[in-house]
Write a protein that holds these residues in place. Structure first.
Motif, short mmCIF file in Angstrom:
data_model
loop_
_atom_site.label_atom_id
_atom_site.label_comp_id
_atom_site.label_asym_id
_atom_site.label_seq_id
_atom_site.Cartn_x
_atom_site.Cartn_y
_atom_site.Cartn_z
N ALA A 255 42.46 36.81 26.66
CA ALA A 255 42.58 38.22 27.06
C ALA A 255 41.20 38.85 27.22
O ALA A 255 40.33 38.68 26.37
N GLU A 256 41.00 39.59 28.34
CA GLU A 256 39.72 40.25 28.56
C GLU A 256 39.85 41.76 28.60
O GLU A 256 38.89 42.48 28.85
N SER A 257 41.07 42.25 28.32
CA SER A 257 41.28 43.69 28.26
C SER A 257 42.53 43.94 27.43
O SER A 257 43.26 43.02 27.07
N PHE A 258 42.78 45.21 27.12
CA PHE A 258 43.99 45.55 26.40
C PHE A 258 44.46 46.94 26.81
O PHE A 258 43.68 47.78 27.24
N ALA A 259 45.76 47.15 26.69
CA ALA A 259 46.37 48.42 27.07
C ALA A 259 45.99 49.50 26.06
O ALA A 259 45.92 49.25 24.86
N LEU B 49 30.27 38.85 47.73
CA LEU B 49 31.12 39.52 46.75
C LEU B 49 30.46 40.74 46.11
O LEU B 49 31.09 41.44 45.33
N ASP B 50 29.18 40.97 46.44
CA ASP B 50 28.48 42.11 45.84
C ASP B 50 29.20 43.44 46.12
O ASP B 50 29.17 44.36 45.29
N ALA B 51 29.85 43.53 47.27
CA ALA B 51 30.53 44.77 47.66
C ALA B 51 31.94 44.86 47.09
O ALA B 51 32.67 45.82 47.40
N ALA B 52 32.36 43.90 46.26
CA ALA B 52 33.71 43.89 45.66
C ALA B 52 34.78 44.12 46.73
O ALA B 52 35.49 45.14 46.71
N PRO B 53 34.92 43.19 47.69
CA PRO B 53 35.83 43.42 48.82
C PRO B 53 37.29 43.57 48.42
O PRO B 53 38.09 44.10 49.20
N ARG B 54 37.67 43.14 47.23
CA ARG B 54 39.05 43.34 46.76
C ARG B 54 39.06 44.06 45.41
O ARG B 54 39.88 43.78 44.55
N GLY B 55 38.14 44.99 45.25
CA GLY B 55 38.12 45.82 44.06
C GLY B 55 38.00 45.02 42.78
O GLY B 55 37.20 44.08 42.68
N SER B 56 38.81 45.37 41.80
CA SER B 56 38.75 44.69 40.50
C SER B 56 39.52 43.39 40.49
O SER B 56 39.40 42.60 39.55
N GLY B 57 40.32 43.16 41.53
CA GLY B 57 41.08 41.91 41.57
C GLY B 57 42.30 42.03 42.46
O GLY B 57 42.54 43.07 43.09
N VAL B 58 43.08 40.96 42.51
CA VAL B 58 44.20 40.86 43.44
C VAL B 58 45.43 40.36 42.69
O VAL B 58 45.37 39.37 41.96
N LEU B 59 46.55 41.04 42.90
CA LEU B 59 47.85 40.58 42.44
C LEU B 59 48.56 39.94 43.63
O LEU B 59 48.43 40.41 44.77
N GLN C 140 48.72 29.60 45.33
CA GLN C 140 49.48 29.27 44.12
C GLN C 140 49.18 30.24 42.98
O GLN C 140 50.00 30.42 42.09
N ALA C 141 47.99 30.85 42.97
CA ALA C 141 47.63 31.78 41.90
C ALA C 141 48.56 32.98 41.91
O ALA C 141 49.02 33.42 42.96
N ARG C 142 48.81 33.53 40.72
CA ARG C 142 49.62 34.75 40.66
C ARG C 142 48.74 35.99 40.54
O ARG C 142 49.22 37.11 40.72
N ALA C 143 47.46 35.81 40.21
CA ALA C 143 46.55 36.94 40.13
C ALA C 143 45.12 36.44 40.11
O ALA C 143 44.85 35.30 39.70
N LEU C 144 44.20 37.29 40.56
CA LEU C 144 42.76 37.02 40.50
C LEU C 144 42.07 38.24 39.95
O LEU C 144 42.36 39.37 40.36
N THR C 145 41.18 38.03 39.00
CA THR C 145 40.35 39.12 38.48
C THR C 145 38.90 38.86 38.86
O THR C 145 38.37 37.77 38.62
N HIS C 146 38.28 39.84 39.50
CA HIS C 146 36.84 39.76 39.82
C HIS C 146 36.11 40.32 38.60
O HIS C 146 35.85 41.52 38.49
N ILE C 147 35.80 39.44 37.66
CA ILE C 147 35.32 39.86 36.34
C ILE C 147 34.04 40.68 36.43
O ILE C 147 33.90 41.71 35.77
N THR C 148 33.10 40.23 37.23
CA THR C 148 31.82 40.93 37.30
C THR C 148 31.93 42.27 38.02
O THR C 148 31.10 43.16 37.81
N ALA C 149 32.95 42.44 38.86
CA ALA C 149 33.18 43.75 39.48
C ALA C 149 33.92 44.67 38.52
O ALA C 149 33.66 45.87 38.48
N LYS C 150 34.82 44.10 37.74
CA LYS C 150 35.66 44.90 36.85
C LYS C 150 34.90 45.39 35.62
O LYS C 150 35.10 46.51 35.15
#
Length: 419
Positions: A54-58, A290-300, A309-319
């Motif tokens: 886990a890299e975040s929490f609600a 990727l410096d411009a974070a073309p998909r924001g914090s990540g993709v669902l 096949q992936a269900r989600a991607l997190t751009h960790i360095t952008a987030k």
């Protein structure tokens, strides 16, 4: 001989042990592996230390933040960068998720970004939620049933389902309303419409504040919990696999340990409920695109999206700005999969390139880890207490809150509030 034996040294076991020790109990934690923390772990990629779990929490309920503060990490809690999450749709196109939504449920059904996502006709159907009688959906048990009845199938399938799949590793029809979004049911019953319920919850929790992280990694919770356990005299045994477990004792390496047992590990009970296997692949790439974070914090990702096949991607360095500060211009990406794909790293590279829409550049480092997520248990086994995902469901807030509640229940009136 200890008052309490905790089988499993994951986050739930450590939280319960700390709480019990604060209540004056003598506690021993038995962990089968060579480390504690369970699905809170760290790994090193290219000299950068990152969360492997886990890299975040609600932020809902303040449960995790409250624990972090009591552990001395309150000043290290950080919000993610104010970037949108994106959706990779079933037709292969991508767009930013509607800004004023909760789990994909829009607070303004006819907003321009909602119309762009699902079309005018579907948005108008969702807007009917405002005039449908309040009793419609009032008895719904799952998030899927509630959204389908109030706003129609398009909102459910095109917006809510990809988010629930990415966050909870399941479908909206398999997750209860209270587990998916604590407070949503009460807000819906109070407001009389799903639209107003989401708007009410969003006003109380402004954009960007639904999740937070910890500078240096959420895994620091484990470090501080262990420091407290050492200070409180809790014995933690590594490599101590439980051979037999009863409500009053545990057999470990031929030795019989006596005490009240709390089970904090999946697979201990004979009637264990099968869970899910989740694989996380982390890539460290040299990709200036990727410096411009073309998909924001990540993709669902929609479940039937072609070629991914992936269900989600997190751009960790952008987030997380703290990761970017330590990355030396490299980019960390994390992709999640149901079970383990063949050639996981290569699969992740291909999926990441498609989801981000830009070349990935040179791969600097990579790591792939598979976690087993325990299914919630609906009943007690032989009178034993269960904490962790088997008792609470997924999510740090749920796991920590349940572990502390079970410890308090065991202590009864002995537990005093922490100062």
């Amino acid at each position: 001989m200890s008052d309490v034996l905790i089988v499993g040294g994951g986050i739930a076991g450590l939280v319960a042990a700390r709480r019990l020790a604060l209540g004056g109990r003598s506690v021993t934690v038995l962990e089968a592996s060579d480390r504690v923390g369970g699905q809170l772990a760290r790994h090193m990629l290219g000299g950068i230390e990152l969360d492997a779990g886990a890299e975040s929490f609600a932020t809902r309920g303040g449960i995790v933040a409250d624990l972090a503060t009591r552990l001395g990490l309150g000043g290290e809690i950080v919000p993610p960068a104010p970037l949108p999450a994106w959706l990779h749709r079933a037709d292969g196109s991508a767009l930013a998720l509607p800004a004023t939504s909760l789990l994909g449920i829009p607070s303004v059904a006819v907003a321009s970004d909602v119309i762009e996502a699902i079309g005018t006709r579907a948005a108008l159907r969702a807007a009917l939620d405002l005039v449908i009688p309040a009793f419609v959906g009032a008895k719904a048990e799952t998030l899927g049933e509630l959204v389908r009845r109030r706003m129609g199938p398009a909102v459910l399938e095109q917006l809510v389902a990809p988010i629930v799949r990415g966050v909870h590793s399941t479908t909206p029809d398999e997750v209860s309303i209270d587990r998916a979004s604590p407070g949503l049911r009460a807000a819906f019953l109070r407001e009389g419409s799903l639209t107003h319920a989401v708007r009410s919850l969003r006003e109380r929790s402004p954009a960007g504040s639904q999740v937070v992280g910890i500078r240096g990694g959420v895994v620091r919770l484990v470090d501080e919990l262990m420091a407290d356990l050492r200070r409180f005299g809790v014995e933690v045994r590594l490599g101590a696999r439980a051979e037999e477990v009863t409500p009053t004792g545990v057999q470990v390496a031929g030795e019989r340990l006596s005490g009240e047992v709390v089970v904090a590990a999946p697979g201990v009970a004979a009637d264990r409920v099968p869970g899910r296997r989740i694989t996380l692949v982390t890539l460290l790439v040299d990709a200036p695109e990727l410096d411009a974070a073309p998909r924001g914090s990540g993709v669902l990702v929609a479940a039937d999206a072609p070629g991914v096949q992936a269900r989600a991607l997190t751009h960790i360095t952008a987030k997380w700005p703290w990761v970017a500060e330590r990355s030396g211009g490299l980019h960390a990406l994390r992709l999640s999969y149901d079970d383990a794909p063949a050639d996981a790293v290569e699969r992740a590279r291909a999926d990441a390139a498609q989801l981000l829409g830009v070349p990935l550049g040179r791969l600097v480092d990579a790591d792939s880890l598979t976690w087993e997520r325990a299914a919630p248990r609906t009943h007690a086994v032989d009178g034993m207490r269960f904490v962790g995902e088997a008792g609470s469901g997924t999510g740090l807030a749920a796991v920590i809150g349940h572990a502390e509640a079970e410890a308090d229940s065991l202590l009864g009136d002995e537990m005093e509030p922490e100062g």
